[in-house]
Motif scaffolding. Sequence first.
Motif, PDB file in Angstrom:
ATOM      1  N   THR A  75     -10.376   0.608 -24.225  1.00 33.12           N
ATOM      2  CA  THR A  75      -9.800  -0.518 -23.477  1.00 33.12           C
ATOM      3  C   THR A  75      -8.989  -0.070 -22.258  1.00 33.12           C
ATOM      4  OG1 THR A  75      -7.852  -0.523 -24.931  1.00 33.12           O
ATOM      5  CG2 THR A  75      -9.684  -1.962 -25.550  1.00 33.12           C
ATOM      6  N   ARG A  76      -8.652   1.214 -22.159  1.00 29.80           N
ATOM      7  CA  ARG A  76      -7.845   1.676 -21.028  1.00 29.80           C
ATOM      8  C   ARG A  76      -8.692   1.676 -19.757  1.00 29.80           C
ATOM      9  NH1 ARG A  76      -6.556   6.666 -20.996  1.00 29.80           N
ATOM     10  NH2 ARG A  76      -4.699   6.447 -19.705  1.00 29.80           N
ATOM     11  N   PRO A  77      -8.216   1.023 -18.690  1.00 31.78           N
ATOM     12  CA  PRO A  77      -8.997   0.979 -17.449  1.00 31.78           C
ATOM     13  C   PRO A  77      -9.385   2.363 -16.941  1.00 31.78           C
ATOM     14  CG  PRO A  77      -7.168  -0.572 -17.349  1.00 31.78           C
ATOM     15  CD  PRO A  77      -6.972   0.224 -18.596  1.00 31.78           C
ATOM     16  N   ALA A  78      -8.486   3.337 -17.062  1.00 26.84           N
ATOM     17  CA  ALA A  78      -8.797   4.681 -16.575  1.00 26.84           C
ATOM     18  C   ALA A  78      -9.972   5.277 -17.340  1.00 26.84           C
ATOM     19  CB  ALA A  78      -7.566   5.576 -16.704  1.00 26.84           C
ATOM     20  N   ASP A  79     -10.013   5.053 -18.652  1.00 21.79           N
ATOM     21  CA  ASP A  79     -11.118   5.578 -19.456  1.00 21.79           C
ATOM     22  C   ASP A  79     -12.433   4.893 -19.087  1.00 21.79           C
ATOM     23  OD1 ASP A  79      -9.363   7.250 -20.777  1.00 21.79           O
ATOM     24  OD2 ASP A  79      -9.053   5.872 -22.458  1.00 21.79           O
ATOM     25  N   ILE A  80     -12.387   3.579 -18.923  1.00 22.51           N
ATOM     26  CA  ILE A  80     -13.596   2.834 -18.570  1.00 22.51           C
ATOM     27  C   ILE A  80     -14.108   3.276 -17.203  1.00 22.51           C
ATOM     28  CG2 ILE A  80     -14.471   0.539 -17.993  1.00 22.51           C
ATOM     29  CD1 ILE A  80     -12.547  -0.570 -20.129  1.00 22.51           C
ATOM     30  N   ASP A  81     -13.203   3.398 -16.240  1.00 17.36           N
ATOM     31  CA  ASP A  81     -13.591   3.824 -14.893  1.00 17.36           C
ATOM     32  C   ASP A  81     -14.218   5.220 -14.916  1.00 17.36           C
ATOM     33  OD1 ASP A  81     -13.435   2.907 -12.066  1.00 17.36           O
ATOM     34  OD2 ASP A  81     -12.310   4.764 -11.827  1.00 17.36           O
ATOM     35  N   ARG A  82     -13.625   6.112 -15.697  1.00 16.85           N
ATOM     36  CA  ARG A  82     -14.154   7.489 -15.781  1.00 16.85           C
ATOM     37  C   ARG A  82     -15.545   7.490 -16.412  1.00 16.85           C
ATOM     38  NH1 ARG A  82     -14.596  10.631 -19.900  1.00 16.85           N
ATOM     39  NH2 ARG A  82     -13.238   9.307 -21.172  1.00 16.85           N
ATOM     40  N   ILE A  83     -15.732   6.753 -17.491  1.00 17.28           N
ATOM     41  CA  ILE A  83     -17.023   6.743 -18.183  1.00 17.28           C
ATOM     42  C   ILE A  83     -18.111   6.185 -17.276  1.00 17.28           C
ATOM     43  CG2 ILE A  83     -18.294   5.634 -20.073  1.00 17.28           C
ATOM     44  CD1 ILE A  83     -15.643   5.820 -21.697  1.00 17.28           C
ATOM     45  N   VAL A  84     -17.809   5.108 -16.557  1.00 20.23           N
ATOM     46  CA  VAL A  84     -18.811   4.494 -15.685  1.00 20.23           C
ATOM     47  C   VAL A  84     -19.171   5.420 -14.531  1.00 20.23           C
ATOM     48  CG1 VAL A  84     -19.236   2.572 -14.112  1.00 20.23           C
ATOM     49  CG2 VAL A  84     -18.164   2.153 -16.326  1.00 20.23           C
ATOM     50  N   LYS A  85     -18.182   6.112 -13.989  1.00 17.51           N
ATOM     51  CA  LYS A  85     -18.448   6.980 -12.838  1.00 17.51           C
ATOM     52  C   LYS A  85     -19.089   8.301 -13.243  1.00 17.51           C
ATOM     53  CE  LYS A  85     -14.916   4.949  -9.868  1.00 17.51           C
ATOM     54  NZ  LYS A  85     -13.613   5.118  -9.187  1.00 17.51           N
ATOM     55  N   GLU A  86     -18.648   8.868 -14.366  1.00 24.87           N
ATOM     56  CA  GLU A  86     -19.175  10.172 -14.795  1.00 24.87           C
ATOM     57  C   GLU A  86     -20.446  10.036 -15.611  1.00 24.87           C
ATOM     58  OE1 GLU A  86     -16.122  12.294 -16.834  1.00 24.87           O
ATOM     59  OE2 GLU A  86     -14.773  12.349 -15.090  1.00 24.87           O
ATOM     60  N   ARG A  87     -20.652   8.884 -16.249  1.00 22.15           N
ATOM     61  CA  ARG A  87     -21.837   8.616 -17.062  1.00 22.15           C
ATOM     62  C   ARG A  87     -22.139   9.769 -18.025  1.00 22.15           C
ATOM     63  NH1 ARG A  87     -23.916   4.071 -14.617  1.00 22.15           N
ATOM     64  NH2 ARG A  87     -25.745   4.063 -15.974  1.00 22.15           N
ATOM     65  N   PRO A  88     -21.245  10.036 -18.971  1.00 24.87           N
ATOM     66  CA  PRO A  88     -21.468  11.138 -19.917  1.00 24.87           C
ATOM     67  C   PRO A  88     -22.744  10.927 -20.721  1.00 24.87           C
ATOM     68  CG  PRO A  88     -19.642   9.733 -20.626  1.00 24.87           C
ATOM     69  CD  PRO A  88     -20.004   9.303 -19.247  1.00 24.87           C
ATOM     70  N   GLY A  89     -23.366  12.048 -21.088  1.00 24.00           N
ATOM     71  CA  GLY A  89     -24.652  11.983 -21.763  1.00 24.00           C
ATOM     72  C   GLY A  89     -24.608  11.375 -23.151  1.00 24.00           C
ATOM     73  N   ASP A  90     -23.435  11.363 -23.780  1.00 25.80           N
ATOM     74  CA  ASP A  90     -23.340  10.809 -25.131  1.00 25.80           C
ATOM     75  C   ASP A  90     -22.986   9.321 -25.126  1.00 25.80           C
ATOM     76  OD1 ASP A  90     -20.821  11.242 -24.127  1.00 25.80           O
ATOM     77  OD2 ASP A  90     -19.944  11.904 -26.016  1.00 25.80           O
ATOM     78  N   TRP A  91     -23.130   8.673 -23.961  1.00 27.87           N
ATOM     79  CA  TRP A  91     -22.912   7.226 -23.856  1.00 27.87           C
ATOM     80  C   TRP A  91     -24.195   6.558 -23.395  1.00 27.87           C
ATOM     81  CZ3 TRP A  91     -18.585   3.796 -24.189  1.00 27.87           C
ATOM     82  CH2 TRP A  91     -17.431   4.398 -24.711  1.00 27.87           C
ATOM     83  N   VAL A  92     -24.447   5.372 -23.929  1.00 27.93           N
ATOM     84  CA  VAL A  92     -25.535   4.519 -23.445  1.00 27.93           C
ATOM     85  C   VAL A  92     -24.909   3.519 -22.476  1.00 27.93           C
ATOM     86  CG1 VAL A  92     -27.313   2.850 -24.070  1.00 27.93           C
ATOM     87  CG2 VAL A  92     -26.816   4.775 -25.602  1.00 27.93           C
ATOM     88  N   ILE A  93     -25.292   3.601 -21.211  1.00 28.23           N
ATOM     89  CA  ILE A  93     -24.658   2.799 -20.162  1.00 28.23           C
ATOM     90  C   ILE A  93     -25.728   2.022 -19.410  1.00 28.23           C
ATOM     91  CG2 ILE A  93     -23.229   2.857 -18.080  1.00 28.23           C
ATOM     92  CD1 ILE A  93     -22.097   5.523 -19.064  1.00 28.23           C
ATOM     93  N   ARG A  94     -25.499   0.726 -19.255  1.00 25.69           N
ATOM     94  CA  ARG A  94     -26.425  -0.120 -18.507  1.00 25.69           C
ATOM     95  C   ARG A  94     -25.640  -0.852 -17.427  1.00 25.69           C
ATOM     96  NH1 ARG A  94     -29.984  -4.257 -21.804  1.00 25.69           N
ATOM     97  NH2 ARG A  94     -30.801  -2.253 -22.560  1.00 25.69           N
ATOM     98  N   SER A  95     -26.089  -0.684 -16.180  1.00 23.95           N
ATOM     99  CA  SER A  95     -25.446  -1.334 -15.032  1.00 23.95           C
ATOM    100  C   SER A  95     -26.400  -2.358 -14.437  1.00 23.95           C
ATOM    101  CB  SER A  95     -25.051  -0.304 -13.978  1.00 23.95           C
ATOM    102  OG  SER A  95     -24.140   0.647 -14.518  1.00 23.95           O
ATOM    103  N   GLN A  96     -25.864  -3.533 -14.104  1.00 24.80           N
ATOM    104  CA  GLN A  96     -26.661  -4.598 -13.508  1.00 24.80           C
ATOM    105  C   GLN A  96     -25.929  -5.164 -12.297  1.00 24.80           C
ATOM    106  OE1 GLN A  96     -27.289  -7.623 -16.433  1.00 24.80           O
ATOM    107  NE2 GLN A  96     -28.519  -6.333 -17.791  1.00 24.80           N
ATOM    108  N   ALA A  97     -26.664  -5.350 -11.230  1.00 22.25           N
ATOM    109  CA  ALA A  97     -26.096  -6.058 -10.081  1.00 22.25           C
ATOM    110  C   ALA A  97     -25.997  -7.541 -10.426  1.00 22.25           C
ATOM    111  CB  ALA A  97     -26.965  -5.850  -8.854  1.00 22.25           C
TER     112      ALA A  97
END
Length: 377
Positions: free
Chosen positions: A248-270
Amino acid sequence: MLRHSLRVRLLLPVLALVLLATVAVTVVLATVEAGRVRRDATIAMDRETSALQSLLAVTRTVMLDRVHDGMRLLQSQAAALGAPHPGGPLALPGRSQPVNDLLLGNTPQGDRFALVDSVTSIMDGTATIFSRSGDEFVRIATNVRREDGSRAIGTVLDPQGPVIERIRRNESYYGVVDILGNPYVTGYEPIVPTDGGRAIGIWYVGYKTDLKALDRVIGNSRLLDSGFVALFDARGTLRFHSRTGATTRPADIDRIVKERPGDWVIRSQAVPGWGFTLVAAYPASDVNGAIVRQSAWIVAIGLLVCALLLGLQSALIWVRVLKPVQHLTDVAEELSRGRWSHTIAEVDLHDEIGTLARAITRLANSVRLAMDRLGKR
């Protein structure tokens, strides 16, 4: 010895077969469950993002209708004052160089707010008149406010934004624009002199987006145990994010979205029409943890079923095989000691044990008859 026990010798093959079947079924069920968990995670992600996309689309449509109404009112009231044409130099707060004023008929609009305020008093929202000064378009009359509450006169239209190129082509623009750090649903129409030519200013009407409902929906969103949903604006700034779950920490969310670590499933949509980016993400460990938990339950249930089947099989073997065999063994033992007055109930069985019981009965009768003959001599 125990390993030579008939019960053990009968149960071992059964145990092996039951264990093999249990392991096979457990592996199949665990594999199916793993696929289900992954599908559920994907479905949850799609459900969250689809709901938010729909909410944003509806919000934009509703607000654009209000923008069009406000623009028609602004232009009609301006037309009542007269045709637009450039005015003389105008000094504005915060600018070292004067800008061109803009007149409607004979009424200058620079640093005067009657027109823009009359429009917003009826339609709410914000209104602005821009005047062209060189390649810039400067706010000379506006009720858009800075953070300190003052009117944002003297500020310029974003030279890197999506609006200015359209205005330079004398085209209108309707959509979401970042104004002084806040998203607005806006309409921009070029102010063109009656004799034509390039735009000498811009009519603007906009509504600051009230995204409280969106903030509430995103804040309550959650993907698995540690996942999140987040909304970034056109500048890449985190606007809204999940406030439940482990991340829930904004800094953690911002880091995960920008760094896109391999152990996360991330989906971005415009987000169409907004310039926003909607992100939904969860760590692979959440899925793996769910799979392990479900598999553990399946294994535990499988072992319980195995134990129950083994116990049932053991009881059946005892009742149907071992107990009759044990009784026949005792009878044979008694016969060997000269005691043949036993009732053998197993003679009524219609299987191999019944056959053995009848043979022992005949043997006992034969021995008894032989002993009776010997006793009469």
